[in-house]
Design a protein around this motif. Structure first.
Motif, mmCIF file in Angstrom:
data_model
loop_
_atom_site.group_PDB
_atom_site.id
_atom_site.type_symbol
_atom_site.label_atom_id
_atom_site.label_comp_id
_atom_site.label_asym_id
_atom_site.label_seq_id
_atom_site.Cartn_x
_atom_site.Cartn_y
_atom_site.Cartn_z
ATOM 1 N N VAL A 5 0.829 -1.207 0.000
ATOM 2 C CA VAL A 5 0.000 0.000 0.000
ATOM 3 C C VAL A 5 0.862 1.256 0.000
ATOM 4 C CG1 VAL A 5 -1.672 1.336 1.345
ATOM 5 C CG2 VAL A 5 -1.981 -1.130 1.057
ATOM 6 N N SER A 6 1.902 1.284 0.809
ATOM 7 C CA SER A 6 2.767 2.472 0.863
ATOM 8 C C SER A 6 3.557 2.636 -0.430
ATOM 9 C CB SER A 6 3.710 2.390 2.062
ATOM 10 O OG SER A 6 4.514 1.222 2.018
ATOM 11 N N ALA A 7 3.986 1.526 -1.038
ATOM 12 C CA ALA A 7 4.696 1.616 -2.317
ATOM 13 C C ALA A 7 3.776 2.164 -3.402
ATOM 14 C CB ALA A 7 5.238 0.246 -2.716
ATOM 15 N N THR A 8 2.518 1.746 -3.382
ATOM 16 C CA THR A 8 1.543 2.255 -4.343
ATOM 17 C C THR A 8 1.306 3.745 -4.135
ATOM 18 O OG1 THR A 8 0.429 0.102 -4.411
ATOM 19 C CG2 THR A 8 -0.808 1.996 -5.217
ATOM 20 N N ALA A 9 1.135 4.139 -2.875
ATOM 21 C CA ALA A 9 0.903 5.551 -2.564
ATOM 22 C C ALA A 9 2.104 6.405 -2.971
ATOM 23 C CB ALA A 9 0.614 5.720 -1.072
ATOM 24 N N GLU A 10 3.309 5.910 -2.719
ATOM 25 C CA GLU A 10 4.506 6.638 -3.111
ATOM 26 C C GLU A 10 4.616 6.779 -4.622
ATOM 27 O OE1 GLU A 10 7.552 8.027 -1.102
ATOM 28 O OE2 GLU A 10 5.524 8.432 -0.382
ATOM 29 N N ALA A 11 4.026 5.817 -5.351
ATOM 30 C CA ALA A 11 4.024 5.880 -6.818
ATOM 31 C C ALA A 11 2.999 6.878 -7.344
ATOM 32 C CB ALA A 11 3.744 4.491 -7.393
ATOM 33 N N GLY A 12 2.186 7.449 -6.467
ATOM 34 C CA GLY A 12 1.194 8.437 -6.880
ATOM 35 C C GLY A 12 -0.182 7.886 -7.142
ATOM 36 N N ALA A 13 -0.381 6.588 -6.893
ATOM 37 C CA ALA A 13 -1.687 5.958 -7.063
ATOM 38 C C ALA A 13 -2.346 5.795 -5.692
ATOM 39 C CB ALA A 13 -1.539 4.613 -7.770
ATOM 40 N N LEU A 14 -3.550 5.243 -5.659
ATOM 41 C CA LEU A 14 -4.272 5.044 -4.410
ATOM 42 C C LEU A 14 -4.097 3.610 -3.941
ATOM 43 C CD1 LEU A 14 -6.176 6.213 -2.237
ATOM 44 C CD2 LEU A 14 -8.093 5.380 -3.629
ATOM 45 N N GLY A 15 -3.334 3.405 -2.873
ATOM 46 C CA GLY A 15 -3.193 2.092 -2.270
ATOM 47 C C GLY A 15 -4.283 1.867 -1.243
ATOM 48 N N VAL A 16 -4.773 0.624 -1.156
ATOM 49 C CA VAL A 16 -5.877 0.307 -0.247
ATOM 50 C C VAL A 16 -5.502 -0.900 0.605
ATOM 51 C CG1 VAL A 16 -8.311 -0.346 -0.064
ATOM 52 C CG2 VAL A 16 -7.572 1.216 -1.876
ATOM 53 N N LEU A 17 -5.467 -0.701 1.922
ATOM 54 C CA LEU A 17 -5.202 -1.785 2.870
ATOM 55 C C LEU A 17 -6.379 -2.751 2.913
ATOM 56 C CD1 LEU A 17 -3.742 -0.117 6.106
ATOM 57 C CD2 LEU A 17 -2.689 -2.005 4.846
ATOM 58 N N ALA A 18 -6.095 -4.046 2.949
ATOM 59 C CA ALA A 18 -7.139 -5.053 3.129
ATOM 60 C C ALA A 18 -7.252 -5.379 4.608
ATOM 61 C CB ALA A 18 -6.794 -6.310 2.338
ATOM 62 N N SER A 19 -8.404 -5.130 5.205
ATOM 63 C CA SER A 19 -8.537 -5.268 6.665
ATOM 64 C C SER A 19 -9.283 -6.516 7.114
ATOM 65 C CB SER A 19 -9.239 -4.038 7.243
ATOM 66 O OG SER A 19 -10.631 -4.069 6.959
ATOM 67 N N ALA A 20 -9.925 -7.243 6.192
ATOM 68 C CA ALA A 20 -10.794 -8.343 6.607
ATOM 69 C C ALA A 20 -10.044 -9.445 7.335
ATOM 70 C CB ALA A 20 -11.522 -8.925 5.404
ATOM 71 N N THR A 21 -8.770 -9.618 7.043
ATOM 72 C CA THR A 21 -7.981 -10.667 7.686
ATOM 73 C C THR A 21 -7.182 -10.137 8.873
ATOM 74 O OG1 THR A 21 -6.226 -10.290 6.057
ATOM 75 C CG2 THR A 21 -7.797 -12.051 5.599
ATOM 76 N N MET A 22 -7.456 -8.894 9.302
ATOM 77 C CA MET A 22 -6.763 -8.290 10.434
ATOM 78 C C MET A 22 -7.718 -8.116 11.608
ATOM 79 S SD MET A 22 -4.731 -5.118 8.620
ATOM 80 C CE MET A 22 -3.719 -5.320 7.147
ATOM 81 N N SER A 23 -7.190 -8.242 12.810
ATOM 82 C CA SER A 23 -7.946 -7.843 13.986
ATOM 83 C C SER A 23 -7.998 -6.319 14.031
ATOM 84 C CB SER A 23 -7.289 -8.376 15.261
ATOM 85 O OG SER A 23 -6.040 -7.724 15.485
ATOM 86 N N LEU A 24 -8.813 -5.785 14.903
ATOM 87 C CA LEU A 24 -8.910 -4.334 15.028
ATOM 88 C C LEU A 24 -7.555 -3.739 15.416
ATOM 89 C CD1 LEU A 24 -11.153 -2.179 14.801
ATOM 90 C CD2 LEU A 24 -11.427 -2.339 17.284
ATOM 91 N N GLU A 25 -6.858 -4.394 16.316
ATOM 92 C CA GLU A 25 -5.548 -3.905 16.744
ATOM 93 C C GLU A 25 -4.531 -3.987 15.606
ATOM 94 O OE1 GLU A 25 -7.413 -6.124 18.334
ATOM 95 O OE2 GLU A 25 -8.129 -4.783 19.932
ATOM 96 N N GLN A 26 -4.571 -5.074 14.856
ATOM 97 C CA GLN A 26 -3.657 -5.215 13.720
ATOM 98 C C GLN A 26 -3.925 -4.154 12.663
ATOM 99 O OE1 GLN A 26 -4.649 -9.267 12.768
ATOM 100 N NE2 GLN A 26 -2.901 -10.123 13.877
#
Length: 359
Positions: free
Chosen positions: A34-55
């Motif tokens: 996601v950060s590499a995509t954002a640094e490239a000037g595009a919109l990176g999107v984190l996938a949260s479904a496999t993460m706990s709230l804390e993660q």
């Protein structure tokens, strides 16, 4: 090399330089990609479904440490803790909330009141019309060439339907991997493109290299859409596992699915109450039998087996049909620059080849 600027409604809305979105893929779209995509000037999107709230909170902060550019988080609207996740995005000042399933009007309103952009994913014109009426800022339209879970209608048929039906920016997904695709989407009236498989197969993706090689060796015909793994349709690479799932009955798969549900609970820290709540929500939304709800725990764990642990034979390899067009692993910066540059060139060359004839 610096990419030309293709300034679209998506760029202005999300504050990104290029009209390209890296979609939220479970186990793949983590802070590194996601950060590499954002640094490239595009919109990176984190996938949260496999993460706990804390993660998820930790992942958001890690992305912010890696880049100052805007990024988004993909949420499951039917998750038992969806409200808490929305509150987390608001507290952390995340720019975009995307949804794999349609969020309700209340969730959209809560996010918008806090200044968070809402971009649901849809696979039908009526769904796009519904979320626009509820206040969504944009919509991502995925055709059947992509992950397979939004329906079988091809992007070239679905995209113009949605563009004609709504007044908000439309992002086209399903079948995109290069500048020609971006140019075509813009000509259809889209404000940009979303890509999953293409970003999975980059050097910035954390997917094990041996698994990436398995993808690169695949042809377009090596994918199938099946609901036999977890009761929901998914497009994935053909394998011994998918062959077995296609030939086996539901009862044979239930014991394994129960073990996967227990493992998924332990790994994410999800309580039994939340797990059961999510199952009830899925059963209501999709009108699934309980056997299919139980099988739904299969997919995240089987995907993890392949994309995190590197066991492609024992796991599931999600893939769009574009996998058959890919034979390299560029970095996100190189990929985005090339796609935007090629799109600008294709648009310019196409305009130069067309001569309006006198009537």
């Amino acid at each position: 090399m610096t990419a030309p600027v293709l300034d679209t409604a998506l760029c202005r809305l999300a504050g990104v330089r290029h009209p390209v979105v890296q979609t939220g893929m479970g186990w793949v779209a983590g802070p590194r990609l996601v950060s590499a995509t954002a640094e490239a000037g595009a919109l990176g999107v984190l996938a949260s479904a496999t993460m706990s709230l804390e993660q998820l909170g930790s992942a958001i902060r890690e992305v912010r440490e890696r880049t100052a550019n805007p990024f988004g988080v993909n949420l499951r609207a039917d998750a038992g803790d969806a409200e808490q996740r929305v509150d987390l995005l608001i507290r952390e000042g995340v720019r975009v909330a995307s949804f794999a399933l349609l969020p309700d009007q209340r969730l959209i309103g809560k996010l918008k009141d806090a200044g968070v952009l809402v971009i649901p994913s849809v696979g039908a014109r009526r769904h796009a019309e519904k979320v626009q009426a509820w206040g969504a800022d944009a919509v991502l339209v995925q055709g059947g060439e992509g992950g397979g879970h939004t329906g079988p209608v091809a992007t070239t048929v679905l995209l113009p339907q949605v563009v004609d039906a709504v007044d908000i920016p439309v992002i086209a997904a399903g079948g995109f991997f290069d500048g020609r695709g971006l140019a075509a989407a813009l000509c259809y009236g889209a404000a940009g493109i979303g890509m999953g498989t293409r970003f999975l197969l980059t050097s910035d993706s954390a997917v094990p290299e041996e698994v990436k090689r398995r993808y690169l060796a695949a042809a377009a015909g090596d994918t199938l859409v099946t609901s036999r793994v977890d009761g929901m349709p998914h497009r994935m690479l053909r394998s011994a596992l998918t062959d077995g799932a296609e030939s086996g009955g539901t009862l044979r798969r239930l014991p394994g699915a129960l073990r996967q549900a227990v493992a998924f609970k332990a790994m994410t820290g999800m309580s039994w109450r939340h797990l059961i709540s999510d199952g009830l929500a899925m059963r209501r939304a999709k009108q699934l039998p309980w056997s299919a709800v139980l099988l739904a725990a299969n997919t995240p764990m089987l995907i993890r087996q392949a994309l995190v642990r590197g066991d492609a034979d024992a796991g599931v390899l999600p893939a769009g049909q574009v996998v058959g067009m890919l034979d390299e692993l560029p970095g996100c910066a190189e990929l985005v620059t090339r796609i935007v540059g090629d799109a600008a060139r294709v648009l310019g060359e196409s305009a130069g080849r067309i001569t309006a004839a006198e009537p």
